[in-house]
Design an enzyme around this catalytic site. Structure first.
Site, PDB file in Angstrom:
ATOM      1  N   GLU A 194      67.148-106.291  38.003  1.00 47.42           N
ATOM      2  CA  GLU A 194      66.587-106.921  39.196  1.00 47.42           C
ATOM      3  C   GLU A 194      65.053-106.968  39.183  1.00 47.42           C
ATOM      4  O   GLU A 194      64.389-106.388  40.034  1.00 47.42           O
ATOM      5  CB  GLU A 194      67.097-106.224  40.454  1.00 47.42           C
ATOM      6  CG  GLU A 194      68.595-106.370  40.606  1.00 47.42           C
ATOM      7  CD  GLU A 194      69.144-105.859  41.928  1.00 47.42           C
ATOM      8  OE1 GLU A 194      68.426-105.160  42.658  1.00 47.42           O
ATOM      9  OE2 GLU A 194      70.315-106.172  42.229  1.00 47.42           O
ATOM     10  N   GLU A 313      76.454-106.392  38.651  1.00 47.04           N
ATOM     11  CA  GLU A 313      76.749-105.613  39.850  1.00 47.04           C
ATOM     12  C   GLU A 313      77.452-106.512  40.859  1.00 47.04           C
ATOM     13  O   GLU A 313      77.029-107.651  41.084  1.00 47.04           O
ATOM     14  CB  GLU A 313      75.472-105.061  40.503  1.00 47.04           C
ATOM     15  CG  GLU A 313      74.720-104.040  39.677  1.00 47.04           C
ATOM     16  CD  GLU A 313      73.470-103.529  40.388  1.00 47.04           C
ATOM     17  OE1 GLU A 313      73.370-103.716  41.625  1.00 47.04           O
ATOM     18  OE2 GLU A 313      72.592-102.956  39.713  1.00 47.04           O
TER      19      GLU A 313
END
Length: 590
Positions: A194, A313
């Site tokens: 991220e 995820e």
């Protein structure tokens, strides 16, 4: 994750996998959901027996399904600081036995690395990471190793400190590459989790991420050994599956001209539903379309062009968290997981469940699932669809004569096979009627029998069974409209006495007298569950949080509207004066 569940911010289907092992793993979950021995221990693969397909697309398919060792080696500052025990080899034995074929091992290097050149990683920590990785590899699992929360600890500062951040990033990957260069090809490197860049434009962010990804690629490939053709995973900005972000990543991957690259994104559902804010109390058409659109973008941008996608995820940002009241209604959450697994299989995306630890999915102490029924739904979605319904509860008012109540079935390609109460099959025509194959109506007679003495709460649980997949559980609930009472308190401790009378709180609106939104979330009147308010069912109260009360304007009357899943709505007035708070019940009108 954008942060862990502990700190809270925010596939490809089995396909070519061994069908028998997968089916047995799913059956194990359905039979009790606890961690158990592999279906055939003698046949369980090891690092020496796993043969990684040459094509990246096939290799990523072989990684489905995947699981995250969250909040552990990525915890700050140390492995056990976010509530999980130290990892043991038995954990990976369990994960393999439960049907997972790969694990993502997030690692935060910041607190185990010199903050100045040459940015040396502590030898003991590197050794510990290698030990954990080797345990997973020895179990025959594919492993994804990355640079995790470093993304928001120091990488985000790249716009202001370009050369310093790039030097540290390069040094980190140089050391990781050297340590793991001789590991088998079942080990995959992910450049950064991220990624984010503060005080930068969208164009600048895209340029900086391209620079990090290409530098990562060059460092790993030039380190030799097994790294010359190791699968490498590159993220979008923030691991967001937005079209612009994926287009930018596609441009980077195409420029590298390397057949061993994987695109990675994350998905936590439509944000209002994921955390229960802005009225996102149901897995409705908006939430479903958000998911469908995200997977369509992955398919069109990457998979259709020969680039595999590893969805690193997934889950819901606000669920499950067994330490707090459930902010996402259970049945609505199960519908999300069922739909998610189907959509991933449909387009060929490999998916990795984000598991922050003991309070969510797998209890790391007992190595058993915290919620066996939940993991059964997730496992079932790996191979098939299940039928659901418009809700998982039928509310029967106690203060009124019992009448017929209905739900709409979501067949999801299955056929309805009947309705059961325990081992007893209900009789169509007497106990229920099915209209147009999807409208299920329970008769007044059946509900009279099922509610029994009509105590508030769940009186009976039914199962709608379908031609495949899991049964849908329907709770028959006796309820009446909840009752709120007047209250006084302080901003650091204020509760509204509440007689729930079998009902369940869904959300809360907060508005000032002029109609404007009240509370810390000013862009919507529907405040965030567990952040602004939360039910305390055992103590018969609704808690208004300090954060919410501190955000209210002093001396102004605020109208709260509490919405319950039965459809009941109750109003309450609150006013803050300094650190004192008063609450006044608003009498319902007919």
């Amino acid at each position: 994750m954008r942060t862990s569940l502990f700190r809270r911010h925010r596939g490809r289907g089995p396909g070519r996998l061994t069908g028998i092992l997968m089916a047995l793993a799913v059956m194990v979950g359905l039979a009790g959901g606890t961690a158990s021995a592999a279906p055939d221990d003698k046949a369980a693969p090891t690092r020496s027996t796993v043969r990684v397909p040459a094509r990246a697309m096939d290799a990523v398919a072989a990684m489905q399904p995947s699981w995250n060792l969250g909040n552990t080696l990525d915890a700050i500052p140390d492995e056990t600081n976010w509530g999980n025990p130290k990892v043991t080899k038995d954990l990976f034995t369990t994960i393999r036995a439960e049907g997972f074929r790969s694990v993502r091992i997030p690692v935060t290097w910041t607190d185990h690395q010199s903050a100045t050149a040459p940015y040396t990683v502590d030898a003991a920590f590197m050794s510990r990471v290698k030990e954990v990785v080797d345990w997973a590899l020895d179990e025959g699992l594919y492993v994804v190793l990355n640079v995790h929360h470093d993304s928001w600890q120091w990488i985000k500062k790249m716009p202001a400190d370009h050369d310093g951040v790039l030097a540290r990033f390069n040094s980190t990957w140089t050391q990781i590459s050297q340590t793991f260069r001789d590991e088998p090809r079942t080990l995959i490197f992910e450049s950064v989790n991220e990624p984010q860049f503060e005080n930068a434009t969208a164009e600048q962010k895209a340029k900086l991420l391209h620079e990090l990804n290409t530098s990562f690629h060059k460092i790993v490939r030039s380190s030799g050994g097994g790294n010359t053709d190791r699968l490498l995973m590159l993220p979008t900005d923030g691991c967001t599956p937005g079209q612009k972000f994926m287009d930018d990543l596609y441009t980077t991957i195409k420029s590298l001209n390397d057949p061993h690259l994987i695109a990675t994104v994350h998905y936590y559902s439509w944000y209002p539903f994921s955390i229960n804010i802005a009225g996102g109390t149901h897995y409705d058409d908006v939430a479903q379309n958000d998911l469908n659109d995200a997977f369509a973008r992955m398919r069109d941008t990457f998979i259709a062009r020969g680039i595999p996608v590893y969805l690193g995820e997934y889950g819901l940002l606000g669920w499950p968290d067994h330490n707090h009241p459930s902010r996402v209604e259970r049945g609505e959450a199960l519908k999300y997981y069922e739909h998610f697994g189907h959509a991933a299989r449909l387009v060929g995306v490999t998916t990795a469940l984000w598991d922050p630890g003991t309070w969510a999915y797998l209890n790391r102490e007992t190595l058993k699932w915290t919620d066996p029924a939940l993991i059964a739904w997730i496992k079932s979605s790996w191979t098939t669809r299940s039928g659901t319904a418009s809700f998982d509860k039928v509310f029967v008012p106690k203060s009124e004569p019992i009448t017929a109540k209905g739900l709409t079935l979501n067949l999801n390609g299955t056929k309805f096979r009947g309705l059961w109460h325990g081992n007893t099959k209900l009789v169509e025509g007497r106990d229920y009627t099915l209209f147009d194959k999807t409208r299920l109506v329970l008769t007044a007679g059946a509900l009279t029998r099922l509610t029994g003495d009509r105590e508030y709460g769940v009186n009976a649980t039914l199962e709608a069974r379908f031609s495949r997949g899991l049964p849908w559980r329907i709770e028959v609930v006796t309820h009446d409209a909840p009752v709120l009472s007047d209250a006084t308190g302080k901003t650091d401790a204020f509760t509204i006495p509440t007689q729930y009378r079998g009902d369940v709180l869904a959300t809360m609106e907060a508005r000032y007298g002029d109609g404007s939104n009240a509370g810390q979330t000013d862009w919507t009147p529907y405040q965030e569950f567990n952040k602004s308010f939360k039910p305390d069912y055992p103590n018969d109260t609704i808690i208004l949080t300090t954060e919410f009360l501190d955000a209210l304007r002093d001396g102004e009357l605020v109208t709260l509207t509490f919405h319950f899943y039965s459809g009941e709505k109750l109003m309450h007035h609150v006013k803050k004066s300094g650190d004192s708070v008063t609450g006044t019940r608003v009498t319902p009108t007919s």
